[in-house]
Design a protein around this motif. Structure first.
Motif, PDB file in Angstrom:
ATOM      1  N   ARG A 147      49.077 -12.975  58.048  1.00 39.80           N
ATOM      2  CA  ARG A 147      48.830 -12.351  59.212  1.00 39.80           C
ATOM      3  C   ARG A 147      48.432 -11.013  59.086  1.00 39.80           C
ATOM      4  NH1 ARG A 147      46.902 -15.137  62.875  1.00 39.80           N
ATOM      5  NH2 ARG A 147      47.646 -13.548  64.216  1.00 39.80           N
ATOM      6  N   ILE A 148      48.878 -10.394  57.988  1.00 38.19           N
ATOM      7  CA  ILE A 148      48.202  -9.019  57.408  1.00 38.19           C
ATOM      8  C   ILE A 148      46.880  -9.015  57.600  1.00 38.19           C
ATOM      9  CG2 ILE A 148      48.603  -7.262  55.754  1.00 38.19           C
ATOM     10  CD1 ILE A 148      51.277  -7.993  55.460  1.00 38.19           C
ATOM     11  N   TYR A 149      46.243 -10.049  56.706  1.00 36.76           N
ATOM     12  CA  TYR A 149      44.921  -9.995  56.459  1.00 36.76           C
ATOM     13  C   TYR A 149      44.275 -10.300  57.741  1.00 36.76           C
ATOM     14  CZ  TYR A 149      40.454 -12.273  54.963  1.00 36.76           C
ATOM     15  OH  TYR A 149      38.985 -12.354  54.941  1.00 36.76           O
ATOM     16  N   ASP A 150      44.884 -11.301  58.744  1.00 35.61           N
ATOM     17  CA  ASP A 150      44.221 -11.769  60.031  1.00 35.61           C
ATOM     18  C   ASP A 150      43.975 -10.412  60.671  1.00 35.61           C
ATOM     19  OD1 ASP A 150      44.094 -14.197  58.994  1.00 35.61           O
ATOM     20  OD2 ASP A 150      45.756 -14.842  59.844  1.00 35.61           O
ATOM     21  N   LYS A 151      45.306  -9.687  60.881  1.00 37.12           N
ATOM     22  CA  LYS A 151      45.257  -8.744  61.832  1.00 37.12           C
ATOM     23  C   LYS A 151      44.745  -7.308  61.278  1.00 37.12           C
ATOM     24  CE  LYS A 151      46.585 -10.665  65.609  1.00 37.12           C
ATOM     25  NZ  LYS A 151      45.718 -10.419  66.999  1.00 37.12           N
ATOM     26  N   PHE A 152      44.369  -7.214  60.011  1.00 39.46           N
ATOM     27  CA  PHE A 152      43.912  -5.974  59.440  1.00 39.46           C
ATOM     28  C   PHE A 152      43.124  -4.820  60.269  1.00 39.46           C
ATOM     29  CE2 PHE A 152      42.037  -3.405  55.931  1.00 39.46           C
ATOM     30  CZ  PHE A 152      43.169  -2.714  55.564  1.00 39.46           C
ATOM     31  N   GLY A 153      42.069  -5.584  61.096  1.00 40.62           N
ATOM     32  CA  GLY A 153      41.479  -4.496  62.037  1.00 40.62           C
ATOM     33  C   GLY A 153      42.069  -3.671  63.097  1.00 40.62           C
ATOM     34  N   GLU A 154      43.099  -4.905  63.688  1.00 43.09           N
ATOM     35  CA  GLU A 154      43.913  -4.239  64.548  1.00 43.09           C
ATOM     36  C   GLU A 154      45.085  -3.202  64.029  1.00 43.09           C
ATOM     37  OE1 GLU A 154      43.190  -7.190  64.322  1.00 43.09           O
ATOM     38  OE2 GLU A 154      42.243  -8.123  66.211  1.00 43.09           O
ATOM     39  N   ILE A 155      45.326  -3.416  62.773  1.00 45.95           N
ATOM     40  CA  ILE A 155      46.408  -2.588  62.051  1.00 45.95           C
ATOM     41  C   ILE A 155      45.540  -1.189  62.130  1.00 45.95           C
ATOM     42  CG2 ILE A 155      47.479  -2.164  59.978  1.00 45.95           C
ATOM     43  CD1 ILE A 155      48.404  -5.227  59.974  1.00 45.95           C
ATOM     44  N   LEU A 156      44.470  -1.343  61.205  1.00 42.65           N
ATOM     45  CA  LEU A 156      43.954  -0.070  61.165  1.00 42.65           C
ATOM     46  C   LEU A 156      43.386   0.696  62.438  1.00 42.65           C
ATOM     47  CD1 LEU A 156      40.701  -1.179  58.895  1.00 42.65           C
ATOM     48  CD2 LEU A 156      43.144   0.000  57.980  1.00 42.65           C
ATOM     49  N   SER A 157      43.369   0.086  63.614  1.00 46.87           N
ATOM     50  CA  SER A 157      43.001   0.912  64.803  1.00 46.87           C
ATOM     51  C   SER A 157      44.417   1.248  65.333  1.00 46.87           C
ATOM     52  CB  SER A 157      42.551  -0.237  65.840  1.00 46.87           C
ATOM     53  OG  SER A 157      41.174  -0.340  65.489  1.00 46.87           O
ATOM     54  N   ALA A 158      45.395   0.549  65.146  1.00 46.63           N
ATOM     55  CA  ALA A 158      46.710   1.067  65.524  1.00 46.63           C
ATOM     56  C   ALA A 158      47.229   2.120  64.780  1.00 46.63           C
ATOM     57  CB  ALA A 158      47.778  -0.195  65.450  1.00 46.63           C
ATOM     58  N   LEU A 159      46.966   2.226  63.333  1.00 44.28           N
ATOM     59  CA  LEU A 159      47.435   3.240  62.818  1.00 44.28           C
ATOM     60  C   LEU A 159      46.712   4.473  63.099  1.00 44.28           C
ATOM     61  CD1 LEU A 159      47.512   1.733  59.315  1.00 44.28           C
ATOM     62  CD2 LEU A 159      49.392   2.662  60.431  1.00 44.28           C
TER      63      LEU A 159
END
Length: 262
Positions: A147-159
């Motif tokens: 899920r870290i890979y799947d949500k990596f774009g959202e994680i970058l934006s959230a960060l």
């Protein structure tokens, strides 16, 4: 006051550039362009098979895509609930390790104000615990590492969103509630936000710079490749030689970093 403090810490070379460029225009350009370029790189890899030319062509054809709220934006949602959940659990876990894992007491160089930072040098132990815990949780299917890979774009934006809020809070803290005397303001809100208003901020006993740089950032350099390898195995049924080499090099580098942390 912060300008004099910065000079006393050996930052006189900053005076080479004109003040308006050094303290205002430069920081604004860096703060605006670097998050945007990061999302363009993500878009390039995700949707354009690594071709920057194709991605830039897309951006030029859709200028509104540079805006986070545009329908064809290069930005992923910074408000994705799962991304924030992943970040939250990771932050709390690393904060707990910082506090409870025993380590060698390390005293850094004394500052010009007489403050001597003290750290708990437990980086190697925290690294091993983080990798083992991450692997066990994935193996037992308590947590899905892919899920870290799947949500990596959202994680970058959230960060990026988190960084804006967190740095604003740190700017205010350093101005009005500093942890040490190594703090102050230049009188310019832009450079205060960019440069910082405090040299060694601490919150509830946690050293902010040690956490953000070492326990949050560098720790992910070890965990991230493992998650990506997990995803590769899920997709193709194997882990490639290049992925193994990438993980090994990354782990060697990060282990060396924590071994020499102090």
């Amino acid at each position: 006051m912060a300008k004099d403090w910065a000079r006393s810490e050996g930052e006189g070379s900053r005076e080479i550039l004109p003040g308006w460029l050094r303290d205002t225009i430069g920081p604004i350009l860096l703060m605006v362009t670097t998050p945007l370029f990061m999302m363009i790189l993500f878009k390039t890899v995700k949707d354009f098979e690594g071709s920057l030319l194709d991605c830039f062509g897309y951006v030029f054809a859709n200028p509104a895509s540079l805006l986070p709220w545009a329908s064809k934006s290069v930005w992923m949602s910074p408000l994705d609930a799962e991304a924030w959940k992943l970040l939250g659990f990771y932050m709390v876990f690393e904060l707990i390790l910082m506090r409870i894992v025993p380590g060698r007491r390390f005293e850094a160089t004394m500052t010009s104000t007489g403050h001597k930072p003290v750290y708990n040098a437990n980086g190697v132990q925290c690294l091993l615990i983080s990798i083992v815990t991450f692997t066990i949780l994935g193996y037992l299917e308590i947590f899905d590492p892919t899920r870290i890979y799947d949500k990596f774009g959202e994680i970058l934006s959230a960060l990026n969103l988190f960084a804006l809020v967190f740095c604003t809070m740190l700017t205010i803290k350093g101005r009005y509630f500093p942890s040490t005397a190594d703090s102050g303001s230049t009188g310019n809100a832009i450079i205060d936000f960019y440069w910082g208003t405090e040299l060694y901020p601490r919150i509830l006993g946690w050293d902010v710079k040690q956490f953000t740089n070492c326990r949050f950032g560098m720790m992910y350099w070890a965990i991230g490749p493992i998650a990506y390898a997990w995803k590769q195995h899920q997709l193709y049924g194997y882990v490639s030689d290049s992925m193994v080499v990438s993980m090994a090099l990354q782990l060697i580098y990060v282990t060396k970093f924590f071994w020499w942390e102090t």
